[in-house]
Design a protein around this motif. Sequence first.
Motif, PDB file in Angstrom:
ATOM      1  N   LEU A 167       0.724  -1.299  -0.299  1.00  0.00           N
ATOM      2  CA  LEU A 167       0.189  -0.040   0.038  1.00  0.00           C
ATOM      3  C   LEU A 167       1.031   1.259   0.062  1.00  0.00           C
ATOM      4  N   VAL A 214       1.113   2.875  -3.351  1.00  0.00           N
ATOM      5  CA  VAL A 214      -0.391   3.565  -3.508  1.00  0.00           C
ATOM      6  C   VAL A 214      -0.518   4.626  -2.992  1.00  0.00           C
ATOM      7  N   ASN A 272      -1.954   1.959 -13.275  1.00  0.00           N
ATOM      8  CA  ASN A 272      -2.992   1.950 -12.153  1.00  0.00           C
ATOM      9  C   ASN A 272      -3.447   0.433 -11.963  1.00  0.00           C
ATOM     10  N   PHE A 286      -3.067  -1.430  -7.833  1.00  0.00           N
ATOM     11  CA  PHE A 286      -4.031  -2.369  -6.873  1.00  0.00           C
ATOM     12  C   PHE A 286      -3.837  -3.718  -6.645  1.00  0.00           C
ATOM     13  N   VAL A 303      -4.632  -6.045  -2.758  1.00  0.00           N
ATOM     14  CA  VAL A 303      -5.800  -6.683  -2.852  1.00  0.00           C
ATOM     15  C   VAL A 303      -5.395  -8.261  -2.817  1.00  0.00           C
ATOM     16  N   GLY A 335     -10.482  -2.710  -2.220  1.00  0.00           N
ATOM     17  CA  GLY A 335      -9.548  -2.147  -2.796  1.00  0.00           C
ATOM     18  C   GLY A 335     -10.511  -0.923  -3.802  1.00  0.00           C
ATOM     19  N   SER A 336     -11.489  -1.480  -4.338  1.00  0.00           N
ATOM     20  CA  SER A 336     -12.372  -0.657  -5.237  1.00  0.00           C
ATOM     21  C   SER A 336     -12.783   0.662  -4.378  1.00  0.00           C
ATOM     22  N   SER A 367      -9.838   2.980  -3.611  1.00  0.00           N
ATOM     23  CA  SER A 367      -9.584   3.943  -4.992  1.00  0.00           C
ATOM     24  C   SER A 367     -10.507   5.033  -5.184  1.00  0.00           C
ATOM     25  N   ASN A 379      -7.718   1.047 -11.535  1.00  0.00           N
ATOM     26  CA  ASN A 379      -7.451   0.463  -9.986  1.00  0.00           C
ATOM     27  C   ASN A 379      -8.467  -0.482  -9.629  1.00  0.00           C
ATOM     28  N   THR A 380      -9.537  -0.581 -10.069  1.00  0.00           N
ATOM     29  CA  THR A 380     -10.854  -1.703  -9.570  1.00  0.00           C
ATOM     30  C   THR A 380     -10.540  -2.898 -10.606  1.00  0.00           C
ATOM     31  N   ALA A 422      -7.740  -4.440  -8.880  1.00  0.00           N
ATOM     32  CA  ALA A 422      -8.050  -5.140  -7.704  1.00  0.00           C
ATOM     33  C   ALA A 422      -9.048  -6.338  -8.008  1.00  0.00           C
TER      34      ALA A 422
END
Length: 170
Positions: A46, A49, A83, A87, A91, A108-109, A112, A137-138, A141
């Motif tokens: 993280l 991130v 991106n 993530f 995750v 995770g989503s 973000s 990012n999603t 994840a």
Amino acid sequence: MITNFLLDHSALVPVAILLVALVCAVLGLLFAGRRRILWALAGVSLVPVFALTLVPAGRTIDEVMCTVQFSLPTLGAVELLANVALFLPPVCFAALASRRPLTMFAAGSALSALIEALQAFVPAIGRACDTNDWLMNTIGAVLGALLATGTAWLVNRRAQSGSSTGAMSS
């Protein structure tokens, strides 16, 4: 330095994502069942991130705004694919540690989305909110949760084959 290299060689970005996924899978297999280590790996992963999304950029944005767009990345879209890679590790490791890949995907989503909201509403950090960042990012994840699920399956299969082999040799 890595970013400049990837910008100059954008075709290698998917390879970089595969390497990130491979490292996550190998570490997941090595530390299967060691939840503290997996949580520590999630925490360490993280750091980039937060460093890449919330550390002030050295400029101030004068207004609250967010670019609203949704586009799928091409193989040469370095920032978008970065991106995704950002993530995937947290995750993956959190899903392995918690044994709850869907929950960690959702977390995770949500993280973000929170980061993008902070970028939009705290102009002093000089970061730009963009819905594409949240989307990528999603996707990262999702890939992290899927990778964790696959890794857990391999660990369970290996454990089952080890116990059945031991029973056969008795």
